[in-house]
Design a protein around this motif. Structure first.
Motif, PDB file in Angstrom:
ATOM      1  N   PHE A  81      33.803  40.445  42.425  1.00 12.98           N
ATOM      2  CA  PHE A  81      33.190  40.934  43.533  1.00 12.98           C
ATOM      3  C   PHE A  81      34.451  41.775  43.918  1.00 12.98           C
ATOM      4  O   PHE A  81      35.878  42.190  43.391  1.00 12.98           O
ATOM      5  N   ALA A  82      33.903  42.898  44.716  1.00 13.57           N
ATOM      6  CA  ALA A  82      35.032  43.900  45.192  1.00 13.57           C
ATOM      7  C   ALA A  82      36.019  43.605  46.395  1.00 13.57           C
ATOM      8  O   ALA A  82      35.502  42.675  47.099  1.00 13.57           O
ATOM      9  N   PRO A  83      37.250  44.232  46.182  1.00 12.09           N
ATOM     10  CA  PRO A  83      38.233  43.466  47.219  1.00 12.09           C
ATOM     11  C   PRO A  83      37.230  43.737  49.494  1.00 12.09           C
ATOM     12  O   PRO A  83      36.780  45.456  49.090  1.00 12.09           O
ATOM     13  N   LEU A  84      37.179  43.144  50.095  1.00 11.53           N
ATOM     14  CA  LEU A  84      36.732  43.232  51.231  1.00 11.53           C
ATOM     15  C   LEU A  84      38.369  44.544  52.067  1.00 11.53           C
ATOM     16  O   LEU A  84      38.580  44.888  51.510  1.00 11.53           O
ATOM     17  N   PRO A  85      37.314  45.768  52.489  1.00  6.78           N
ATOM     18  CA  PRO A  85      38.380  46.698  52.906  1.00  6.78           C
ATOM     19  C   PRO A  85      38.816  46.131  54.196  1.00  6.78           C
ATOM     20  O   PRO A  85      39.046  46.768  55.578  1.00  6.78           O
ATOM     21  N   MET A  86      39.926  44.959  54.013  1.00  3.22           N
ATOM     22  CA  MET A  86      40.894  44.713  54.923  1.00  3.22           C
ATOM     23  C   MET A  86      42.028  44.301  54.889  1.00  3.22           C
ATOM     24  O   MET A  86      42.598  44.268  53.077  1.00  3.22           O
ATOM     25  N   LYS A  95      40.048  34.386  47.379  1.00  4.63           N
ATOM     26  CA  LYS A  95      38.800  35.442  48.184  1.00  4.63           C
ATOM     27  C   LYS A  95      38.853  36.882  48.389  1.00  4.63           C
ATOM     28  O   LYS A  95      37.887  36.932  48.440  1.00  4.63           O
ATOM     29  N   GLY A  96      40.058  37.151  47.401  1.00  2.67           N
ATOM     30  CA  GLY A  96      39.456  38.794  47.486  1.00  2.67           C
ATOM     31  C   GLY A  96      40.267  39.744  47.948  1.00  2.67           C
ATOM     32  O   GLY A  96      40.112  40.988  47.932  1.00  2.67           O
ATOM     33  N   VAL A  97      41.738  38.921  48.598  1.00  2.00           N
ATOM     34  CA  VAL A  97      41.748  40.304  49.830  1.00  2.00           C
ATOM     35  C   VAL A  97      43.659  41.240  49.039  1.00  2.00           C
ATOM     36  O   VAL A  97      44.273  39.450  48.175  1.00  2.00           O
ATOM     37  N   SER A  98      43.422  41.724  49.320  1.00  2.00           N
ATOM     38  CA  SER A  98      44.994  42.378  48.090  1.00  2.00           C
ATOM     39  C   SER A  98      45.880  42.854  48.860  1.00  2.00           C
ATOM     40  O   SER A  98      46.851  43.120  48.471  1.00  2.00           O
ATOM     41  N   TRP A  99      45.454  43.346  50.725  1.00  2.00           N
ATOM     42  CA  TRP A  99      46.287  43.546  51.009  1.00  2.00           C
ATOM     43  C   TRP A  99      46.877  42.948  52.291  1.00  2.00           C
ATOM     44  O   TRP A  99      46.288  41.719  53.498  1.00  2.00           O
ATOM     45  N   PHE A 100      48.269  42.120  52.527  1.00  2.00           N
ATOM     46  CA  PHE A 100      49.041  41.765  53.165  1.00  2.00           C
ATOM     47  C   PHE A 100      50.641  41.930  54.110  1.00  2.00           C
ATOM     48  O   PHE A 100      50.795  42.708  53.804  1.00  2.00           O
ATOM     49  N   LYS A 101      49.789  41.848  55.430  1.00  2.00           N
ATOM     50  CA  LYS A 101      50.891  41.845  56.225  1.00  2.00           C
ATOM     51  C   LYS A 101      52.336  40.633  56.206  1.00  2.00           C
ATOM     52  O   LYS A 101      51.715  39.445  57.085  1.00  2.00           O
ATOM     53  N   PRO A 152      45.179  53.807  52.224  1.00  2.00           N
ATOM     54  CA  PRO A 152      43.756  53.733  53.144  1.00  2.00           C
ATOM     55  C   PRO A 152      44.206  54.152  54.406  1.00  2.00           C
ATOM     56  O   PRO A 152      45.660  53.755  54.840  1.00  2.00           O
ATOM     57  N   TYR A 153      43.845  54.582  55.025  1.00  2.00           N
ATOM     58  CA  TYR A 153      44.353  54.079  56.975  1.00  2.00           C
ATOM     59  C   TYR A 153      44.195  52.943  57.720  1.00  2.00           C
ATOM     60  O   TYR A 153      43.844  52.246  56.741  1.00  2.00           O
ATOM     61  N   LEU A 154      45.263  52.778  58.308  1.00  2.26           N
ATOM     62  CA  LEU A 154      45.296  50.847  58.130  1.00  2.26           C
ATOM     63  C   LEU A 154      44.638  51.429  60.329  1.00  2.26           C
ATOM     64  O   LEU A 154      45.622  51.731  60.772  1.00  2.26           O
ATOM     65  N   TRP A 155      43.704  50.375  60.472  1.00  2.00           N
ATOM     66  CA  TRP A 155      43.854  50.112  62.108  1.00  2.00           C
ATOM     67  C   TRP A 155      43.749  48.691  62.863  1.00  2.00           C
ATOM     68  O   TRP A 155      43.217  48.049  61.939  1.00  2.00           O
ATOM     69  N   TRP A 156      44.894  48.291  63.465  1.00  2.58           N
ATOM     70  CA  TRP A 156      44.625  46.616  64.067  1.00  2.58           C
ATOM     71  C   TRP A 156      44.554  47.093  65.245  1.00  2.58           C
ATOM     72  O   TRP A 156      44.296  47.593  65.662  1.00  2.58           O
ATOM     73  N   GLU A 157      44.451  45.711  65.479  1.00  2.00           N
ATOM     74  CA  GLU A 157      44.026  45.094  64.970  1.00  2.00           C
ATOM     75  C   GLU A 157      43.219  44.219  65.621  1.00  2.00           C
ATOM     76  O   GLU A 157      42.714  43.229  66.300  1.00  2.00           O
ATOM     77  N   PRO A 158      41.624  44.662  65.377  1.00  2.00           N
ATOM     78  CA  PRO A 158      40.199  44.722  65.410  1.00  2.00           C
ATOM     79  C   PRO A 158      39.938  42.495  65.127  1.00  2.00           C
ATOM     80  O   PRO A 158      39.970  42.548  64.607  1.00  2.00           O
ATOM     81  N   SER A 159      39.329  41.632  66.308  1.00  2.04           N
ATOM     82  CA  SER A 159      39.545  40.742  66.378  1.00  2.04           C
ATOM     83  C   SER A 159      38.336  40.092  66.305  1.00  2.04           C
ATOM     84  O   SER A 159      37.936  39.229  65.641  1.00  2.04           O
ATOM     85  N   THR A 160      37.593  40.147  67.383  1.00  2.81           N
ATOM     86  CA  THR A 160      36.300  40.093  67.690  1.00  2.81           C
ATOM     87  C   THR A 160      34.976  40.883  66.513  1.00  2.81           C
ATOM     88  O   THR A 160      35.687  42.139  66.301  1.00  2.81           O
ATOM     89  N   GLN A 161      34.174  39.853  66.407  1.00  2.00           N
ATOM     90  CA  GLN A 161      32.875  40.972  65.810  1.00  2.00           C
ATOM     91  C   GLN A 161      32.552  42.461  66.602  1.00  2.00           C
ATOM     92  O   GLN A 161      32.534  43.748  65.916  1.00  2.00           O
ATOM     93  N   GLU A 162      32.723  42.336  67.905  1.00  7.88           N
ATOM     94  CA  GLU A 162      32.165  43.668  68.533  1.00  7.88           C
ATOM     95  C   GLU A 162      33.350  44.318  68.700  1.00  7.88           C
ATOM     96  O   GLU A 162      33.421  46.273  68.046  1.00  7.88           O
ATOM     97  N   GLU A 163      34.783  44.228  68.074  1.00  5.46           N
ATOM     98  CA  GLU A 163      35.873  45.193  68.025  1.00  5.46           C
ATOM     99  C   GLU A 163      35.592  45.700  66.438  1.00  5.46           C
ATOM    100  O   GLU A 163      36.233  47.155  66.184  1.00  5.46           O
ATOM    101  N   GLU A 196      34.930  52.145  51.787  1.00  3.36           N
ATOM    102  CA  GLU A 196      35.782  50.931  50.611  1.00  3.36           C
ATOM    103  C   GLU A 196      36.951  51.325  50.242  1.00  3.36           C
ATOM    104  O   GLU A 196      37.794  50.256  49.870  1.00  3.36           O
ATOM    105  N   ASN A 197      37.660  52.285  50.922  1.00  4.75           N
ATOM    106  CA  ASN A 197      39.003  52.739  49.572  1.00  4.75           C
ATOM    107  C   ASN A 197      39.535  53.939  50.840  1.00  4.75           C
ATOM    108  O   ASN A 197      40.558  53.867  50.862  1.00  4.75           O
ATOM    109  N   GLY A 198      38.786  54.422  52.034  1.00  5.83           N
ATOM    110  CA  GLY A 198      39.343  55.171  52.883  1.00  5.83           C
ATOM    111  C   GLY A 198      40.544  54.203  54.308  1.00  5.83           C
ATOM    112  O   GLY A 198      41.116  54.925  55.299  1.00  5.83           O
ATOM    113  N   SER A 199      40.001  53.276  54.527  1.00  8.16           N
ATOM    114  CA  SER A 199      40.666  51.989  55.838  1.00  8.16           C
ATOM    115  C   SER A 199      40.602  50.853  55.435  1.00  8.16           C
ATOM    116  O   SER A 199      39.249  50.862  55.088  1.00  8.16           O
ATOM    117  N   LEU A 200      41.268  50.735  56.329  1.00  2.00           N
ATOM    118  CA  LEU A 200      40.945  48.733  56.167  1.00  2.00           C
ATOM    119  C   LEU A 200      41.208  48.580  57.356  1.00  2.00           C
ATOM    120  O   LEU A 200      42.523  48.953  58.359  1.00  2.00           O
TER     121      LEU A 200
END
Length: 695
Positions: free
Chosen positions: A28-33, A50-56, A254-265, A287-291
């Motif tokens: 499976f391809a990793p999610l952009p998160m 579950k496929g996550v590769s980036w962690f803070k 990638p650019y990192l965009w923090w921290e959308p939490s709801t579906q709308e965000e 897929e690889n430009g933003s997380l």
């Protein structure tokens, strides 16, 4: 209480998990998160799988009392230092809204993280060249100190040990310094780049570390060591940045965009990125430009963002209907629902398993002619087998429909009495499963004399073969139940689970719904039942209500997929970088309300024998489980779930009634969906059974 490494940090299990994950990275391809502040390493284990590769990860000093009581630290008190009025002894993985340095709950330390990386059985895992793991380190208070002060020695020593571990073991791991360290590290770089060199030897050693840095919304004007590679911006600023023009960034990160939490965000952020004309071509792909930097679990991110990620599913099937019950046969989804009071409908949706994301197309709808006795009530269950669908009501009324070879409903319905119900007995659910020679038809009923009874037939209208009271205690009140079996070729038995929801009383939050279970085994001819229940009456498998379970066979092995509502919230805004010990929501009074959040949907997925172990031992599952995958993914009630195979991918397909407002916890912490009513279908990627077998 002290948390020892063997109790809360199973290194051997983690090694096996990561080994299989990276060996199977093409599945499976990793999610952009980027997973934000998942500082409990047992939760991080599940995210890796579950496929996550980036962690803070958050890092800061903790007091002697905290380190000795709540971590694996076993250091000498002489190594502690005094900072202000605090005697600090270890580096805790806890964030900026915690009570650092005085922590009231268990936590992991940087020593645990180093052990994870340098363990001999783990070294080859992180050497896999096909996938790099990124750890962004946020040193919460390091900006207060000079690099040569004694207070910062803990941080400096850890960074050198971390780099040494990566280099000596040739690990494919990249360390990223969070942008909160931006000014502090930039000042060190500037001092050490001057001629003549005006920095200390310790500062000069720091500049030689091969770590990259985040630059916040800008890179420093002076970057002599080419350290700054990643821009880290708030999700609310996407449109402003787009209008002003994206600042230059390294093409490979990638650019990192923090921290959308709801579906709308989440959708707002992704949609704005896709529509922005000024975003560099190198970063235009999701897929690889933003997380998306999020505090939610990957299942929720995949479901909520599915319309833009082109994977997963989150679709309103029926805007004005309710009380759904689902059953899946092949590439057909059979759905019972009530479009209006006293109206009952059975619909068929078709989908192509060779095309992802899944798309459900309505194929057929049948209006059910329901007797007046049950016309105002919703059916309690739907089960479809190879040639028949059965819809059951609590009074024992059962409607069956014949299914054509093309999986279409045909002919008139047949009304039968499902069980010779005694007075006061109500049907709770029905379920069926077929082997190569026979089909098992299961009926679960409840009464005052027997809170939960299981009966078995060879056909919906056939003779009763065997029945047994599963829950005999008159003190048990069953709110709902679900049952599923599959034929196990290895044992020549029908094996399955019977799960039911009930309530327990808690001194802090009052009545709490929990899910209990029993393991059931049927002889191949369906004439005898063996039951293996949990040892303790007070034990339970999970928090929640309205469970629905499917036991499925995959390559001659049995697996379990379960869904329920009113589930746990083990991660989210505020709590991720706070004090809470997310792996045990019983530990503190403050976390107890998050054990069961109204209408929060959870799922569990794992090997059948793992569920047997949990039920018999009384051990609860959750997002820190070493073997059973667990997560929250949406908001609603009356859920049903099925496993779907699409090529090499294994997917969950779920429907629920979305006509319920999310709780304040869900809105503010746990991840709320956009407002909707009616029946919603969700789908997300499951961890492959081949991986589960190795955990």
């Amino acid at each position: 209480r002290r948390v020892h490494g063997g109790d809360r940090f199973n290194m051997r299990s983690l090694c096996l998990v990561l080994c299989v994950l990276f060996a199977s990275s093409d599945a499976f391809a990793p999610l952009p998160m980027q997973a934000h502040s998942f500082d409990d390493l047992d939760m991080l284990r599940q995210l890796l799988v579950k496929g996550v590769s980036w962690f803070k990860i958050d890092v800061d000093l903790a007091s002697l009392d905290s380190c000795s009581r709540f971590s694996t630290w076993q250091g000498d008190n002489e190594t502690c230092i005094t900072v202000g009025s605090d005697n600090v002894c270890c580096l805790a993985l806890r964030g900026d809204v915690s009570g650092l340095p005085n922590l009231p709950n268990p936590f992991n330390t940087t020593e645990d993280l180093l052990r994870l990386l340098r363990h001999p059985q783990n070294q080859f895992i992180f050497r896999d060249e096909s996938r790099k793991v990124f750890f962004a380190l946020d040193f919460v208070h390091i900006v207060k100190w000079s690099v040569d002060k004694r207070e910062s020695a803990f941080f400096i020593d850890f960074l050198f040990l971390l780099n040494q571990t990566i280099v000596e073991n040739q690990l494919n791991v990249q360390v990223v310094l969070d942008y909160f360290v931006h000014d502090w590290f930039a000042a060190v770089d500037k001092k050490c780049s001057q001629t003549p060199v005006s920095c200390s030897e310790n500062e000069l050693r720091m500049t030689r570390l091969p770590f990259i840095s985040e630059g916040g919304a800008r890179f420093p004007s002076v970057d002599p060591f080419h350290r700054y590679r990643i821009l880290d911006l708030g999700w609310q600023d996407v449109n402003k940045v787009c209008k002003a023009g994206f600042p230059p960034a390294a093409a490979e990160y990638p650019y990192l965009w923090w921290e959308p939490s709801t579906q709308e965000e989440m959708l707002t952020t992704l949609s704005s990125l896709l529509q922005c004309p000024s975003i560099p071509e190198t970063h235009r792909s999701l897929e690889n430009g933003s997380l998306i930097v999020t505090n939610q679990e990957p299942e929720m991110f995949e479901v909520y963002s599915s319309s833009l990620l082109k994977r997963g599913l989150n679709e309103v099937l029926l805007a004005s209907s309710s009380k759904p019950r689902m059953s899946v046969l092949g590439s057909k989804l059979f759905l019972y629902h009530m479009p209006s009071p006293a109206a009952h409908t059975l619909s068929i949706y078709t989908f192509n398993t060779s095309l992802l994301p899944l798309q459900l197309q309505l194929e057929q709808t049948v209006a059910m002619d329901v007797p007046s006795a049950v016309a105002s009530e919703a059916a309690v269950s739907l089960s479809c087998l190879s040639n028949t669908c059965a819809v059951g009501w609590s009074d024992g009324t059962l409607f069956t429909y014949q299914i054509s070879p093309e999986l279409a409903l045909r002919g008139a319905s047949q009304r039968i009495l499902s069980l010779p119900l005694s007075q006061g007995m109500n049907l709770v659910t029905v379920s069926g499963s077929c082997s190569s020679t026979v089909c098992a038809h299961l009926f679960v009923a409840t009464s005052a004399d027997c809170p939960l009874e299981l009966a078995v037939k060879a056909s919906w209208s056939g003779q009763l073969l065997v029945k047994r009271c599963i829950v005999e205690s008159s003190d048990s009140v069953v709110d709902s139940a679900t049952v599923s079996v599959a034929y196990d070729n290895g044992s020549s038995l029908w094996r399955g689970l019977l799960l039911w929801s009930t309530r327990i009383d808690d001194a802090t939050v009052g009545s709490v719904p929990v899910i209990r279970g029993a393991v059931i085994e049927l002889t191949s001819d369906l004439t005898d039942i063996a039951v293996k229940a949990s040892e303790g009456v007070s034990s339970y498998l999970d928090f929640g209500s309205e469970p629905h379970v499917q036991v499925v066979a995959h390559n001659d092995q049995l697996f379990v997929l379960e869904v329920h509502t009113d589930g746990m919230c083990q991660c989210g805004m505020i709590i991720n970088n706070g004090d809470m010990y997310k792996c045990d929501l019983d530990f503190s009074e403050d976390s107890k309300p998050l054990r069961s959040v109204p209408y929060l949907l959870n799922y569990n997925w794992g090997g059948f024998d793992r569920f047997v172990d949990r039920i018999q031992s009384g051990e609860r599952v959750g997002s820190c489980d070493a073997h059973i995958m667990h997560g929250k993914f949406d908001n609603g009630a009356h859920p049903s779930i099925a496993m779907v195979t699409s090529g090499s991918d294994i997917l969950a397909l779920e429907v629920h009634d979305a006509s319920f407002d999310p709780s304040d916890f869900t809105v503010n912490i746990c991840g709320a969906p956009t407002a909707r009513t009616g029946v919603v279908a969700d789908s997300w990627t499951l961890v492959h059974p081949d991986v589960l077998n190795k955990l």
